[in-house]
Scaffold this active site. Structure first.
Site, PDB file in Angstrom:
ATOM      1  N   GLN A  78       0.745  -0.938   0.145  1.00  0.00           N
ATOM      2  CA  GLN A  78      -0.034  -0.008  -0.056  1.00  0.00           C
ATOM      3  C   GLN A  78       0.994   1.170  -0.034  1.00  0.00           C
ATOM      4  O   GLN A  78       1.124   1.731   1.163  1.00  0.00           O
ATOM      5  CB  GLN A  78      -0.869   0.065   1.034  1.00  0.00           C
ATOM      6  CG  GLN A  78      -1.816   1.308   0.959  1.00  0.00           C
ATOM      7  CD  GLN A  78      -3.094   0.967   2.137  1.00  0.00           C
ATOM      8  OE1 GLN A  78      -3.195   0.053   2.866  1.00  0.00           O
ATOM      9  NE2 GLN A  78      -3.924   2.112   2.375  1.00  0.00           N
ATOM     10  N   PHE A  79       1.152   1.715  -1.294  1.00  0.00           N
ATOM     11  CA  PHE A  79       2.100   2.987  -1.202  1.00  0.00           C
ATOM     12  C   PHE A  79       1.327   4.148  -0.790  1.00  0.00           C
ATOM     13  O   PHE A  79       2.019   5.125  -0.120  1.00  0.00           O
ATOM     14  CB  PHE A  79       2.212   3.321  -2.771  1.00  0.00           C
ATOM     15  CG  PHE A  79       1.105   4.007  -3.560  1.00  0.00           C
ATOM     16  CD1 PHE A  79       1.195   5.361  -3.729  1.00  0.00           C
ATOM     17  CD2 PHE A  79       0.301   3.048  -4.096  1.00  0.00           C
ATOM     18  CE1 PHE A  79       0.099   5.845  -4.453  1.00  0.00           C
ATOM     19  CE2 PHE A  79      -0.721   3.638  -5.050  1.00  0.00           C
ATOM     20  CZ  PHE A  79      -0.854   4.958  -5.255  1.00  0.00           C
ATOM     21  N   THR A  80       0.103   4.129  -0.488  1.00  0.00           N
ATOM     22  CA  THR A  80      -0.724   5.444   0.210  1.00  0.00           C
ATOM     23  C   THR A  80      -0.100   5.649   1.604  1.00  0.00           C
ATOM     24  O   THR A  80      -0.522   6.668   2.210  1.00  0.00           O
ATOM     25  CB  THR A  80      -2.080   5.406  -0.205  1.00  0.00           C
ATOM     26  OG1 THR A  80      -2.696   4.121   0.757  1.00  0.00           O
ATOM     27  CG2 THR A  80      -2.488   5.269  -1.794  1.00  0.00           C
TER      28      THR A  80
END
Length: 150
Positions: A78-80
């Site tokens: 999850q890059f966010t």
């Protein structure tokens, strides 16, 4: 690396309406990778995750680790998690690692966890549009940042 760890009684991830991974009792982990993350970050996070005493003992006290309860892991990229929200209303993801760096580190994290526990590791798919479902047990949610070890 940032990891959001949730103790779950069940969790699953779907990609294009098909279940890619699912677990029962254990940990659902959202993992965010930065450009300068490395093997040291992976090893530190793995040790913390598998040894953290966040599962109940017979007295209902969080005194057992994932290893103690033979729990399962669902790992989702999850890059966010590396969103910067300091300016304006649109998050910036400049700190998140690009796929050429993040994918190998994500795979190394999967491998490191797999070597440390006896249950099978489940995962999502890096970069895919995933639908994650979980039943947070407790609720227990803990955030670990390998850049903030002290």
């Amino acid at each position: 690396m940032i990891a959001v760890i949730q103790r779950v009684s069940e969790a699953s991830v779907k990609i294009e309406n098909e279940i890619k991974g699912n677990i029962n009792y254990g940990l659902m982990i959202l993992l965010g990778i930065e450009e300068d993350d490395n093997q040291e970050d992976i090893e530190w996070l793995t040790r913390k995750i598998i040894n953290m005493r966040i599962f109940n003992d017979d007295n209902g006290v969080m005194n057992k680790s994932l290893l103690d309860v033979n729990g399962e892991i669902l790992l989702i990229s999850q890059f966010t998690l590396h969103a910067s929200t300091k300016k304006g209303n649109r998050p910036s993801y400049i700190k998140a690692a690009k796929p050429d760096i993040a994918i190998p580190l994500y795979e190394k994290m999967l491998n490191e966890l797999d070597q440390q526990i006896t249950t099978e590791i489940q995962s999502g798919e890096f970069g895919a549009d995933m639908k994650v479902s979980l039943v947070n047990d407790g609720p227990v949610t803990i955030i670990l940042d390998s850049k903030n070890k002290v």
